[in-house]
Design an enzyme around this catalytic site. Structure first.
Site, mmCIF file in Angstrom:
data_model
loop_
_atom_site.group_PDB
_atom_site.id
_atom_site.type_symbol
_atom_site.label_atom_id
_atom_site.label_comp_id
_atom_site.label_asym_id
_atom_site.label_seq_id
_atom_site.Cartn_x
_atom_site.Cartn_y
_atom_site.Cartn_z
ATOM 1 N N SER A 188 0.841 -1.196 0.000
ATOM 2 C CA SER A 188 0.000 0.000 0.000
ATOM 3 C C SER A 188 0.875 1.244 0.000
ATOM 4 O O SER A 188 1.921 1.282 0.657
ATOM 5 C CB SER A 188 -0.907 0.028 1.226
ATOM 6 O OG SER A 188 -1.622 1.260 1.298
ATOM 7 N N TYR A 201 -2.631 -1.324 9.932
ATOM 8 C CA TYR A 201 -2.702 -1.646 8.509
ATOM 9 C C TYR A 201 -1.416 -1.241 7.797
ATOM 10 O O TYR A 201 -0.822 -2.041 7.045
ATOM 11 C CB TYR A 201 -3.895 -0.936 7.869
ATOM 12 C CG TYR A 201 -3.962 -1.087 6.375
ATOM 13 C CD1 TYR A 201 -4.401 -2.276 5.800
ATOM 14 C CD2 TYR A 201 -3.580 -0.042 5.534
ATOM 15 C CE1 TYR A 201 -4.453 -2.418 4.420
ATOM 16 C CE2 TYR A 201 -3.629 -0.180 4.157
ATOM 17 C CZ TYR A 201 -4.069 -1.368 3.603
ATOM 18 O OH TYR A 201 -4.112 -1.510 2.245
#
Length: 318
Positions: A188, A201
């Protein structure tokens, strides 16, 4: 003494110019991936007969499965919801006429990989896309504000970290033996910096990135390409299906773009616009990003986007 100082600063200036010249050249190559990183039409099929995609029932994973089937590969699609997988399998089969194998697996759980390994044992797997992932909450929150935090910690680590490592353990040996294969691990863009309000995350995704880069260094001489792909905004359920624009890409557009960068190195952002976002994020001082005003602004923005989405949905249903 004067001549020595002149030599030193001249040499230093030359080194700096060469360094940034090389960086500018490498950056410019990313703007023209088809020219600098061309792939033969048969590239993916030459890696092996089958592709495996985790988290393939929707979003980015679904589009990777479609794209690889369009390149002539049979695909194994994996997720936890059989109904959704069966629907995707029918669509891929009808559209591309390739074989599709469905494997149902809840990657937040333990002890699922023995069965997965058994189901993949006899397949000639040329491409693995470790796409499955989860975010604790689409609305940004501080770590301790999450409900049922112990369960969330276990689920995020199992899904985002353990699954990628175990799938590589299962599939990489065959690629090493055949001296060819591609592994794409979806990281990400937010993991480019310490990212508060999505701390768990982002940390899980920086593991994906570092593991991929280390693994590529170990196995690049074995003919295996291992790459971390680090997108920013892609309009999927994970981000509340935000409106598509120049920086919020559709899953289809992002996947088509990212596949052009497979030979571009051990990490890519997958698209030109996300590459610029990554550069911009790295240029902003963390002292500015890590302020209460930014935290609150981010939280308010996401909540407002979700409220607008719910409102428009109600209007359409009415």
């Amino acid at each position: 003494m004067k001549s020595l100082m002149e030599w030193f600063f001249t040499s230093l200036g030359t080194v700096v110019v060469i360094y940034y010249g090389v960086k500018l050249f490498l950056f410019s190559r990313m703007l023209l991936p088809k020219r600098w990183f061309p792939l033969p039409k048969s590239f993916f099929l030459s890696m092996g007969e089958w592709a495996v995609v985790t988290g393939a029932s929707e979003g980015i994973g679904r589009q990777y499965a479609f794209a690889l089937a369009e390149h002539g590969m049979n695909v194994v699609i994996m997720s936890r919801t059989k109904v959704n997988l069966d629907k995707v399998a029918r669509e891929i089969s009808e559209t591309t006429h390739r074989m599709v194998k469905v494997v149902v697996a809840d990657f937040t759980k333990d002890n699922i990989f023995t069965d997965i390994e058994e189901q993949l044992k006899y397949l000639d797997i040329g491409v693995l896309v470790n796409n499955v992932g989860m975010v604790p909450s689409t609305v940004p929150r501080r770590f301790l504000e999450e409900e049922d935090l112990d369960q969330i910690i276990m689920s995020v680590i199992n899904c985002n970290v353990k699954t990628m490592v175990k799938m590589c353990k299962i599939i990489l040996p065959g690629m090493e033996n055949r001296r060819k294969g591609v592994i794409l691990n979806i990281a990400s863009g937010v993991a480019s910096i310490p990212f508060p309000m999505y701390s768990l995350y982002a940390a899980s995704k920086i593991f994906v990135e570092r593991f991929s880069q280390g693994l590529q260094a170990e196995y690049k001489d074995k003919g295996v390409i291992i790459q971390a792909v680090a997108p920013f905004g892609v309009s999927t359920r994970m981000v509340g299906y935000q409106q598509i624009n120049a920086f919020m890409l559709s899953p289809r557009d992002f996947v088509r773009s990212s596949l052009q960068y497979i030979r571009a190195g051990d990490k890519t952002y997958g698209s030109i616009c996300h590459m610029f976002l990554g550069w911009l994020l790295l240029c902003i001082p963390l002292k500015i990003l890590h302020t209460e005003a930014v935290f609150q602004g981010l939280q308010n923005y996401v909540e407002r986007q979700q409220a607008e989405k719910r409102c428009s949905s109600v209007i359409r249903d009415a």
